[in-house]
Design a protein around this motif. Structure first.
Motif, PDB file in Angstrom:
ATOM      1  N   ARG A 190      18.526  33.679-111.175  1.00 37.16           N
ATOM      2  CA  ARG A 190      18.614  34.268-112.515  1.00 37.16           C
ATOM      3  C   ARG A 190      18.961  35.748-112.487  1.00 37.16           C
ATOM      4  O   ARG A 190      19.797  36.220-113.257  1.00 37.16           O
ATOM      5  N   ASN A 191      18.350  36.497-111.577  1.00 37.99           N
ATOM      6  CA  ASN A 191      18.602  37.945-111.546  1.00 37.99           C
ATOM      7  C   ASN A 191      19.026  38.469-110.168  1.00 37.99           C
ATOM      8  O   ASN A 191      19.195  39.673-109.997  1.00 37.99           O
ATOM      9  N   GLY A 192      19.184  37.589-109.206  1.00 34.39           N
ATOM     10  CA  GLY A 192      19.636  38.009-107.886  1.00 34.39           C
ATOM     11  C   GLY A 192      18.598  38.749-107.073  1.00 34.39           C
ATOM     12  O   GLY A 192      18.941  39.435-106.103  1.00 34.39           O
ATOM     13  N   ALA A 193      17.320  38.614-107.441  1.00 34.12           N
ATOM     14  CA  ALA A 193      16.254  39.327-106.729  1.00 34.12           C
ATOM     15  C   ALA A 193      15.874  38.595-105.447  1.00 34.12           C
ATOM     16  O   ALA A 193      15.783  37.364-105.418  1.00 34.12           O
ATOM     17  N   LEU A 194      15.620  39.355-104.390  1.00 32.77           N
ATOM     18  CA  LEU A 194      15.173  38.794-103.127  1.00 32.77           C
ATOM     19  C   LEU A 194      13.739  38.293-103.278  1.00 32.77           C
ATOM     20  O   LEU A 194      12.865  39.021-103.752  1.00 32.77           O
ATOM     21  N   ILE A 195      13.487  37.037-102.898  1.00 31.44           N
ATOM     22  CA  ILE A 195      12.139  36.485-103.029  1.00 31.44           C
ATOM     23  C   ILE A 195      11.541  36.053-101.681  1.00 31.44           C
ATOM     24  O   ILE A 195      10.330  35.867-101.567  1.00 31.44           O
ATOM     25  N   PHE A 196      12.392  35.885-100.655  1.00 30.73           N
ATOM     26  CA  PHE A 196      11.878  35.536 -99.328  1.00 30.73           C
ATOM     27  C   PHE A 196      12.866  36.044 -98.285  1.00 30.73           C
ATOM     28  O   PHE A 196      14.084  35.896 -98.451  1.00 30.73           O
ATOM     29  N   ALA A 197      12.331  36.654 -97.226  1.00 34.45           N
ATOM     30  CA  ALA A 197      13.199  37.162 -96.157  1.00 34.45           C
ATOM     31  C   ALA A 197      12.517  36.945 -94.812  1.00 34.45           C
ATOM     32  O   ALA A 197      11.288  37.062 -94.697  1.00 34.45           O
ATOM     33  N   ARG A 198      13.331  36.632 -93.820  1.00 31.66           N
ATOM     34  CA  ARG A 198      12.809  36.433 -92.468  1.00 31.66           C
ATOM     35  C   ARG A 198      13.774  37.016 -91.442  1.00 31.66           C
ATOM     36  O   ARG A 198      14.992  36.822 -91.550  1.00 31.66           O
ATOM     37  N   LYS A 199      13.207  37.703 -90.458  1.00 27.61           N
ATOM     38  CA  LYS A 199      13.963  38.098 -89.269  1.00 27.61           C
ATOM     39  C   LYS A 199      13.423  37.263 -88.119  1.00 27.61           C
ATOM     40  O   LYS A 199      12.232  37.303 -87.811  1.00 27.61           O
ATOM     41  N   ASP A 200      14.301  36.495 -87.497  1.00 24.05           N
ATOM     42  CA  ASP A 200      13.909  35.597 -86.410  1.00 24.05           C
ATOM     43  C   ASP A 200      14.606  36.057 -85.137  1.00 24.05           C
ATOM     44  O   ASP A 200      15.835  36.101 -85.068  1.00 24.05           O
ATOM     45  N   VAL A 201      13.820  36.435 -84.132  1.00 24.66           N
ATOM     46  CA  VAL A 201      14.353  36.918 -82.861  1.00 24.66           C
ATOM     47  C   VAL A 201      13.894  35.964 -81.764  1.00 24.66           C
ATOM     48  O   VAL A 201      12.691  35.730 -81.600  1.00 24.66           O
ATOM     49  N   ARG A 202      14.858  35.426 -81.021  1.00 26.90           N
ATOM     50  CA  ARG A 202      14.521  34.442 -79.988  1.00 26.90           C
ATOM     51  C   ARG A 202      15.271  34.731 -78.690  1.00 26.90           C
ATOM     52  O   ARG A 202      16.414  35.185 -78.713  1.00 26.90           O
ATOM     53  N   ASP A 203      14.604  34.434 -77.572  1.00 27.25           N
ATOM     54  CA  ASP A 203      15.196  34.544 -76.236  1.00 27.25           C
ATOM     55  C   ASP A 203      14.898  33.269 -75.475  1.00 27.25           C
ATOM     56  O   ASP A 203      13.810  32.699 -75.594  1.00 27.25           O
ATOM     57  N   ARG A 204      15.859  32.834 -74.688  1.00 26.39           N
ATOM     58  CA  ARG A 204      15.666  31.634 -73.880  1.00 26.39           C
ATOM     59  C   ARG A 204      16.364  31.812 -72.539  1.00 26.39           C
ATOM     60  O   ARG A 204      17.487  32.321 -72.478  1.00 26.39           O
ATOM     61  N   GLU A 205      15.694  31.380 -71.480  1.00 30.01           N
ATOM     62  CA  GLU A 205      16.283  31.471 -70.147  1.00 30.01           C
ATOM     63  C   GLU A 205      17.196  30.272 -69.929  1.00 30.01           C
ATOM     64  O   GLU A 205      16.850  29.291 -69.275  1.00 30.01           O
ATOM     65  N   ASP A 206      18.377  30.386 -70.520  1.00 29.49           N
ATOM     66  CA  ASP A 206      19.377  29.332 -70.421  1.00 29.49           C
ATOM     67  C   ASP A 206      20.698  29.937 -70.883  1.00 29.49           C
ATOM     68  O   ASP A 206      20.713  30.805 -71.761  1.00 29.49           O
ATOM     69  N   TYR A 207      21.793  29.477 -70.314  1.00 21.85           N
ATOM     70  CA  TYR A 207      23.095  30.029 -70.688  1.00 21.85           C
ATOM     71  C   TYR A 207      23.723  29.175 -71.780  1.00 21.85           C
ATOM     72  O   TYR A 207      23.727  27.961 -71.713  1.00 21.85           O
ATOM     73  N   HIS A 208      24.240  29.838 -72.811  1.00 20.61           N
ATOM     74  CA  HIS A 208      24.821  29.147 -73.966  1.00 20.61           C
ATOM     75  C   HIS A 208      23.823  28.162 -74.566  1.00 20.61           C
ATOM     76  O   HIS A 208      24.140  26.998 -74.794  1.00 20.61           O
ATOM     77  N   ALA A 209      22.626  28.645 -74.835  1.00 19.38           N
ATOM     78  CA  ALA A 209      21.590  27.807 -75.438  1.00 19.38           C
ATOM     79  C   ALA A 209      21.545  27.950 -76.945  1.00 19.38           C
ATOM     80  O   ALA A 209      20.635  27.449 -77.594  1.00 19.38           O
TER      81      ALA A 209
END
Length: 230
Positions: A190-209
């Motif tokens: 309706r008004n373009g207001a942000l209602i939920f936000a997440r920053k997700d940071v991930r690391d994995r010991e694998d190539y092209h995972a």
């Protein structure tokens, strides 16, 4: 029972010496005054990569978008893809999206989203990195299974199993890694207001995972938002 206890001790020791292969950190913000249960229809925009991100080409982009689309069903409400929203608005409002650039098309959908949905979702990969490090040689103490044979007092041959601690040296090894940082956001239509936000940071010991990591990021986000809607 004795063997089961010994196996448990061995497993615990192995977990202590193994390197950490996966890490994930999520940081959330949401509008506590907003009633998420009023959401009935959500537009899920195609996930994208921030300009300048080396994402490996169109195949990786499609993998990300597929994960987004497949996991959006966890919202447990009516979900419109970006393409479906474009077609619906073109039909209702007579908008010719063919004359617009990709970014212009998105802006028009967002500006008119309230006519067909209650909220919209965007997902942007801020960083995707493939790297490696060399794990130096190391010596750890591990349990080794041994057996010995003996004769009991009646002259019967017996076999006994026991465990001893022995030093084991592992040579240096190369460890490939994949790291991803992604920003996921939900806006009120309706008004373009942000209602939920997440920053997700991930690391994995694998190539092209990244394919599997994209799936887990999308699954976690839509599942958590879906709990607020239900």
């Amino acid at each position: 029972m004795f063997i089961r206890k010994i196996f448990g001790l061995m497993l615990a020791a192995m977990l202590l010496v193994l390197p950490q292969t996966v890490s994930a950190e999520k940081t959330d913000w949401f509008d506590r005054s907003y009633n998420f249960r009023n959401i009935r229809t959500v537009i899920v925009f195609d996930a994208a990569f921030r300009p300048g991100t080396d994402y490996g080409g169109s195949i990786e982009a499609r993998n990300l978008q597929d994960s987004f689309a497949q996991n959006s069903s966890k919202l447990k409400c009516n979900v419109l893809t970006e393409a479906e929203a474009r077609r619906e608005l073109a039909y209702r409002l007579g908008i010719n999206f063919n004359m617009m650039s990709y970014e212009q098309s998105r802006q028009v959908i967002m500006q008119n989203a309230y006519q067909i949905a209650d909220a919209w979702v965007t997902g942007v990969v801020d960083n995707l990195n493939h790297s490696y490090y060399v794990q130096p040689a190391r010596t750890v103490w591990e349990q080794r299974r041994e057996t010995r044979k003996y004769y009991d007092r009646w002259g019967n041959r017996r076999e006994e199993t026991y465990y001893v601690q022995v030093p084991v040296t592992y040579p240096p090894r190369r460890v490939d890694t994949t790291s991803i940082q992604m920003t996921l956001e939900m806006y009120e239509a309706r008004n373009g207001a942000l209602i939920f936000a997440r920053k997700d940071v991930r690391d994995r010991e694998d190539y092209h995972a990244e394919k599997g990591m994209f799936g887990r990021i999308a699954n976690s986000f839509f599942e958590d938002v879906g709990k607020k809607i239900r």
